[in-house]
Design a protein around this motif. Structure first.
Motif, PDB file in Angstrom:
ATOM      1  N   SER A 209       0.867  -1.183   0.000  1.00 29.54           N
ATOM      2  CA  SER A 209       0.000   0.000   0.000  1.00 29.54           C
ATOM      3  C   SER A 209       0.899   1.227   0.000  1.00 29.54           C
ATOM      4  CB  SER A 209      -0.905   0.016   1.231  1.00 29.54           C
ATOM      5  OG  SER A 209      -1.656   1.213   1.277  1.00 29.54           O
ATOM      6  N   ILE A 210       0.622   2.169  -0.879  1.00 30.64           N
ATOM      7  CA  ILE A 210       1.534   3.299  -1.030  1.00 30.64           C
ATOM      8  C   ILE A 210       1.492   4.248   0.158  1.00 30.64           C
ATOM      9  CG2 ILE A 210       1.381   3.133  -3.541  1.00 30.64           C
ATOM     10  CD1 ILE A 210      -0.273   5.741  -3.457  1.00 30.64           C
TER      11      ILE A 210
ATOM     12  N   ILE B   7       4.197   2.033  -7.334  1.00 31.19           N
ATOM     13  CA  ILE B   7       3.473   0.764  -7.477  1.00 31.19           C
ATOM     14  C   ILE B   7       2.893   0.378  -6.121  1.00 31.19           C
ATOM     15  CG2 ILE B   7       3.645  -1.655  -8.164  1.00 31.19           C
ATOM     16  CD1 ILE B   7       6.281  -0.892  -9.607  1.00 31.19           C
ATOM     17  N   GLY B   8       1.633  -0.027  -6.107  1.00 29.03           N
ATOM     18  CA  GLY B   8       1.017  -0.500  -4.868  1.00 29.03           C
ATOM     19  C   GLY B   8      -0.411  -0.028  -4.731  1.00 29.03           C
ATOM     20  N   GLY B   9      -1.101  -0.566  -3.725  1.00 25.40           N
ATOM     21  CA  GLY B   9      -2.475  -0.172  -3.466  1.00 25.40           C
ATOM     22  C   GLY B   9      -2.586   1.320  -3.208  1.00 25.40           C
ATOM     23  N   THR B  10      -3.721   1.892  -3.627  1.00 23.13           N
ATOM     24  CA  THR B  10      -3.884   3.350  -3.569  1.00 23.13           C
ATOM     25  C   THR B  10      -5.069   3.729  -2.673  1.00 23.13           C
ATOM     26  OG1 THR B  10      -5.153   3.161  -5.628  1.00 23.13           O
ATOM     27  CG2 THR B  10      -2.830   3.771  -5.823  1.00 23.13           C
ATOM     28  N   PRO B  11      -4.904   3.615  -1.361  1.00 27.72           N
ATOM     29  CA  PRO B  11      -6.008   3.928  -0.446  1.00 27.72           C
ATOM     30  C   PRO B  11      -6.305   5.425  -0.410  1.00 27.72           C
ATOM     31  CG  PRO B  11      -3.988   3.612   0.791  1.00 27.72           C
ATOM     32  CD  PRO B  11      -3.664   3.275  -0.637  1.00 27.72           C
ATOM     33  N   GLU B  12      -7.549   5.722  -0.116  1.00 29.55           N
ATOM     34  CA  GLU B  12      -7.966   7.110   0.079  1.00 29.55           C
ATOM     35  C   GLU B  12      -8.239   7.347   1.559  1.00 29.55           C
ATOM     36  OE1 GLU B  12      -7.698   9.270  -2.112  1.00 29.55           O
ATOM     37  OE2 GLU B  12      -7.783   8.227  -4.040  1.00 29.55           O
ATOM     38  N   PRO B  13      -8.016   8.579   2.052  1.00 28.14           N
ATOM     39  CA  PRO B  13      -7.730   9.794   1.282  1.00 28.14           C
ATOM     40  C   PRO B  13      -6.246   9.995   0.961  1.00 28.14           C
ATOM     41  CG  PRO B  13      -7.969  10.363   3.580  1.00 28.14           C
ATOM     42  CD  PRO B  13      -8.236   8.875   3.503  1.00 28.14           C
TER      43      PRO B  13
ATOM     44  N   PHE C  45       4.321   8.475 -12.165  1.00 25.40           N
ATOM     45  CA  PHE C  45       3.392   7.566 -12.815  1.00 25.40           C
ATOM     46  C   PHE C  45       2.947   6.482 -11.831  1.00 25.40           C
ATOM     47  CE2 PHE C  45       6.326   9.401 -15.794  1.00 25.40           C
ATOM     48  CZ  PHE C  45       5.526   9.823 -16.849  1.00 25.40           C
ATOM     49  N   PHE C  46       1.633   6.332 -11.680  1.00 29.72           N
ATOM     50  CA  PHE C  46       1.056   5.354 -10.761  1.00 29.72           C
ATOM     51  C   PHE C  46       0.681   4.086 -11.518  1.00 29.72           C
ATOM     52  CE2 PHE C  46       0.598   9.315  -8.562  1.00 29.72           C
ATOM     53  CZ  PHE C  46       0.644   9.010  -7.210  1.00 29.72           C
ATOM     54  N   SER C  47       1.127   2.951 -11.020  1.00 30.41           N
ATOM     55  CA  SER C  47       0.787   1.660 -11.635  1.00 30.41           C
ATOM     56  C   SER C  47      -0.260   0.898 -10.839  1.00 30.41           C
ATOM     57  CB  SER C  47       2.048   0.790 -11.782  1.00 30.41           C
ATOM     58  OG  SER C  47       2.955   1.367 -12.687  1.00 30.41           O
ATOM     59  N   GLY C  48      -0.594   1.375  -9.626  1.00 32.49           N
ATOM     60  CA  GLY C  48      -1.586   0.696  -8.807  1.00 32.49           C
ATOM     61  C   GLY C  48      -1.075  -0.623  -8.252  1.00 32.49           C
ATOM     62  N   MET C  49      -2.014  -1.421  -7.713  1.00 33.50           N
ATOM     63  CA  MET C  49      -1.669  -2.738  -7.173  1.00 33.50           C
ATOM     64  C   MET C  49      -1.712  -3.755  -8.297  1.00 33.50           C
ATOM     65  SD  MET C  49      -3.423  -4.926  -4.075  1.00 33.50           S
ATOM     66  CE  MET C  49      -2.731  -3.895  -2.788  1.00 33.50           C
TER      67      MET C  49
END
Length: 442
Positions: free
Chosen positions: A244-245, A271-277, A296-300
């Motif tokens: 998780s980022i 790279i990794g999960g993108t939790p909010e907020p 650049f975001f690659s997500g999980m």
């Protein structure tokens, strides 16, 4: 010897056997609420690594008990490559329970269904020894409070120690969740006899505050990474990656922004999960720093192998730490041949004892991290030396076959100690030097 692991993990091999599904109601709700459809990802690679080693041991019958979302039955058991898997459907694996928990904001639970599933499996398997990985995750670790310790010897390997004050100070977690999870962790630690942790600070905290008679062994996680190094054109200059980022991507961004002032045009892959907020706030900060076109975001990514491939699209890694001694991401980058910029923790300086294997700065020192990032970019000789040294260091420190072979010896010693009160060999376990285990205080 019959061994039972209690843990939480996932990999493509078990997901294929489980035939995972999402209920129609949840799929519809996600679509209406514009929430991405459910995706299952790899995690806890050290469990998969350990299982692969145990597949080679003919005299060990390993049973792995783990929760898994998306399974159809309450319990789904099968055998694969000589390992017996037992997955149970978690208590909150329904859209109604998830919505109820989200609305109430209640994170506390007795996890009655999870505990019953694990207890029933233990009784039906009747293992010689039980090994739990992690005390900080109540949704499965709370089952340690139900185990009959007179019948079953239980060892808990610590993946971290939430009850260390430094955890709350440096880890992104709200107080309510921290208080609940650390309270379960403490109850477990107070109850058990055998603990796995190589961290001397954790041992001292537990001996002095929670369990003076605990016997400690090494952590015994199979953390050697099997990385296929791919010769590919690099797309990015730096990579930050985590499950998780919210685990320190903001620190990496601040250091990257400073480095970009010295060398304009640098790029960063996150790279990794993108939790909010957290993610929204991070992107706002990136815009404020004027580096939006460079990050650049690659997500999980779905599988661990996908992550190991993706990180190799970058020339270098920026992996700041606060709580972890040495993170899995640092090990992965070392085995992948990616030079690393990180921060000083209790353990990262150990990686430079025999040879310089990564560049370190003090925690919170953005300028120091940026300086090291610039050094890597501007000095191919330094980058080559770090890449070569890190691989040597990693191969010296981490070997899964050796770790799991030693773990089997630990199991044997625990069983003998539990059944016959036999002494734990000094080369395997450590006792509190301030306690007389014969019953007299020193």
């Amino acid at each position: 010897m019959k061994v039972l692991w209690i843990c939480h993990f996932s990999n493509p091999q078990v997901r294929e056997k489980l035939n995972l599904t999402v209920s129609f109601i949840e799929a519809l709700a996600r679509k209406l609420l514009k929430i991405p459809q459910k995706q299952w990802n790899d995690f806890a690679a050290w469990i998969t690594n350990g299982i692969e080693e145990f597949e080679k041991f003919d005299d060990i019958e390993l049973h792995v008990v783990s929760p898994h979302y998306g399974i159809k039955k309450r319990i789904d058991s099968f055998e694969l490559n000589g390992i017996f898997y037992h997955f149970f459907k978690p208590d909150d694996d329904s859209i109604i329970k998830k919505m109820r928990r989200y609305i109430s904001k209640n994170i506390e639970s007795d996890y009655e269904g999870n505990r019953k599933a694990i207890s029933n499996l233990i009784e039906s398997i009747n293992p010689d020894v039980i090994h739990m990985y992690g005390a900080e995750n109540p949704y499965y670790s709370i089952s340690a409070l139900d185990i009959d310790l007179r019948k079953y010897p239980l060892m808990v390997s610590l993946q971290t120690l939430m009850s260390d004050s430094a955890f709350l100070e440096n880890y992104p977690i709200d107080n309510r969740s921290y208080n609940f999870r650390s309270s379960i962790e403490q109850k477990i630690i107070k109850r058990i006899d055998y603990i796995g942790s190589s961290v001397q600070k954790y041992r001292q905290i537990i001996w002095s505050s929670y369990n003076p008679k605990a016997i400690f062994f090494k952590t015994y996680l199979a953390v050697e990474e099997k990385v296929d190094i791919i010769n590919m054109d690099k797309k990015y200059d730096f990579v930050f990656f985590a499950a998780s980022i919210n685990k320190h991507a903001d620190i990496a961004v601040e250091a990257f922004a400073l480095a970009s002032k010295t060398i304009p045009g640098l790029t960063l892959n996150i790279i990794g999960g993108t939790p909010e907020p957290f993610t929204g706030e991070l992107k706002a900060r990136i815009n404020e720093l004027g580096i939006a076109n460079c990050v650049f975001f690659s997500g999980m990514l779905p599988t661990h192998q996908d992550v190991l491939k993706q990180i190799q699209l970058s020339r270098f890694a920026i992996l700041p730490l606060k709580v972890d001694g040495v993170s899995g991401t640092i090990r992965e980058a070392m085995f992948a041949g990616i030079p690393i910029v990180s921060t000083i923790t209790r353990s990262t300086p150990d990686l430079n004892v025999n040879r310089e294997s990564l560049l370190l700065s003090k925690q919170g020192d953005f300028e120091g991290m940026a300086f090291n990032m610039v050094r890597l970019v501007q000095s191919p000789e330094l980058a080559f030396r770090l890449r070569s040294n890190a691989l040597i260091t990693a191969q010296e420190k981490w070997n899964n076959n050796c770790s799991m072979s030693q773990l089997i010896e630990v199991y044997k010693a625990i069983i003998m100690n539990h059944k016959h009160d036999s002494e734990i060999p000094n080369e395997l376990g450590d006792k509190n030097p301030n306690v007389d285990y014969a019953g007299q205080n020193c």
